[in-house]
Design an enzyme around this catalytic site. Sequence first.
Site: not given
Ligand code: NHW
Ligand code: EN5
Length: 388
Positions: A137, A172, A388
């Site tokens: 998250f 992830t 999740l």
């Molecule tokens: S993956 C889902 C992550 N969330 C989203 O995608 C939501 C939409 N996006 C955002 O909110 C599940 C922003 O784009 C986020 C980045 C916040 C993603 N993991 O602030 P900046 C998780 O929650 C790096 C890790 O400028 P931003 C897992 C990127 O590579 N790093 O970017 C979370 C760059 O670093 P670099 C990520 O777009 C795991 C830097 O952030 C990342 O405003 C966390 C840029 O920062 C991601 N998903 O904000 C790690 N996305 O080195 C946990 C981008 O490349 C590690 N970045 O320059 C373990 C910690 C605990 C250790 C305990 C011992």
């Molecule tokens: C970790 N806890 O891209 C969270 N989803 O395939 C981080 N695609 O739903 C996880 N683009 O393929 C982040 N339809 C990674 C996931 C981010 C969300 C994401 C994909 C996964 C998804 C759909 C919709 C695409 C819409 C256009 C997709 C095709 C389905 C089709 C059904 C019939 C048989 C062939 C496939």
Amino acid sequence: RHKFWETQPVGQFKDVGNSTLPEGAIEPPTPLSEVKQEPYNLPGPYEWITCDMDTKEMCAEVYNLLANNYVEDDENMFRFNYSKDFLQWALRPPGYYRSWHIGVRVKSSKKLVAFITGVPAKIRAKDSVVNMAEINFLCVHKKLRSKRLAPVMIKEVTRRVHMENIWQAAYTAGVILPTPISTCQYWHRSLNPKKLIDVGFSRLGARMTMSRTIKLYKLPDSPITPGFRKMELHDVPAVTRLLREYLKQFIVAPDFDENDVEHWLLPKEDVVDSFLVESSETRDVTDFCSFYTLPSTILGNQNYSTLKAAYSYYNVSTKTPMLQLMNDALIVAKKKGYDVFNALDVMENESILKELKFGPGDGQLHYYLYNYRLNQPLRPSELGLVLL
Ligand code: NHW
Ligand code: EN5
């Protein structure tokens, strides 16, 4: 290229393929007295908060931040919409720390603009069971992106995890970071093909009509397997034994005890569904399947606002073939009104996905460990972990 991640104890791209490095912790724990005692500095307008997920108000604020700013697909057509009940469940497993539920507010307005969480988990990598944090998250408000807030949030959650004497984490992401332990593919099984096509989640196949498509994905009204039923509280010991035995075969997998199974797998309405097969002769639990509920908001569609998705969670087959077990999971999910059933190619899933009419999605999921090295990347089928 990765100014932040290059500084962290994670596998680096330059070391990929170098099997001479030792497996296990990348850096040793430091004495707790040497862990930084004060939070990292945020830019001036912002302040840290610890989110009390017991209160309705806090839960609603987090829910709203994520509902408007969390993960979207690559074409920005869908956005994950984790429910409040789901968030409470995901964030309060046995032994959770409130201090690992971290928010960032604007000081002046008190508006919540960023979030990151950890929950404790025992995860086995090969023969070692390691106390870890599962990080999830991570979210920064759309208007505050690309300001390097994410690295500060990651450092702060790391510090708070260290304060509990935990030095490893699992997470992830849909994006490639240094460096995945495995890369998995999302697969999708249409349950309500008409709606999926109408909202742009899937497309009518070549030489297919709508009515042929609907017929293709039709499912029976109720599960086929005799003795297939919902999991109940009294099943926790039997399910724990079954799952522990099953997960031994994977290289990375959670080490669940009965408390974990009760929390993560006992059915919770519209959050997690679990079913098992009970043998009519021996009363043994021989098979198990489960999925969690994660709807997505459909962005900019006239007719529909949400997509109801089930995500395959943990499944164990010892007597019922996996194919039949998962087909029964599809049947109950369809009956409960889900539009699509999603699965990763982890564990034994790959062997049944095609036959059950799943198709590959356009998304991948990369798995990571923090401060833990494995010598070679894993095949998805060697992963026994679903986050999740
Ligand atoms: S993956 C889902 C992550 N969330 C989203 O995608 C939501 C939409 N996006 C955002 O909110 C599940 C922003 O784009 C986020 C980045 C916040 C993603 N993991 O602030 P900046 C998780 O929650 C790096 C890790 O400028 P931003 C897992 C990127 O590579 N790093 O970017 C979370 C760059 O670093 P670099 C990520 O777009 C795991 C830097 O952030 C990342 O405003 C966390 C840029 O920062 C991601 N998903 O904000 C790690 N996305 O080195 C946990 C981008 O490349 C590690 N970045 O320059 C373990 C910690 C605990 C250790 C305990 C011992
Ligand atoms: C970790 N806890 O891209 C969270 N989803 O395939 C981080 N695609 O739903 C996880 N683009 O393929 C982040 N339809 C990674 C996931 C981010 C969300 C994401 C994909 C996964 C998804 C759909 C919709 C695409 C819409 C256009 C997709 C095709 C389905 C089709 C059904 C019939 C048989 C062939 C496939």
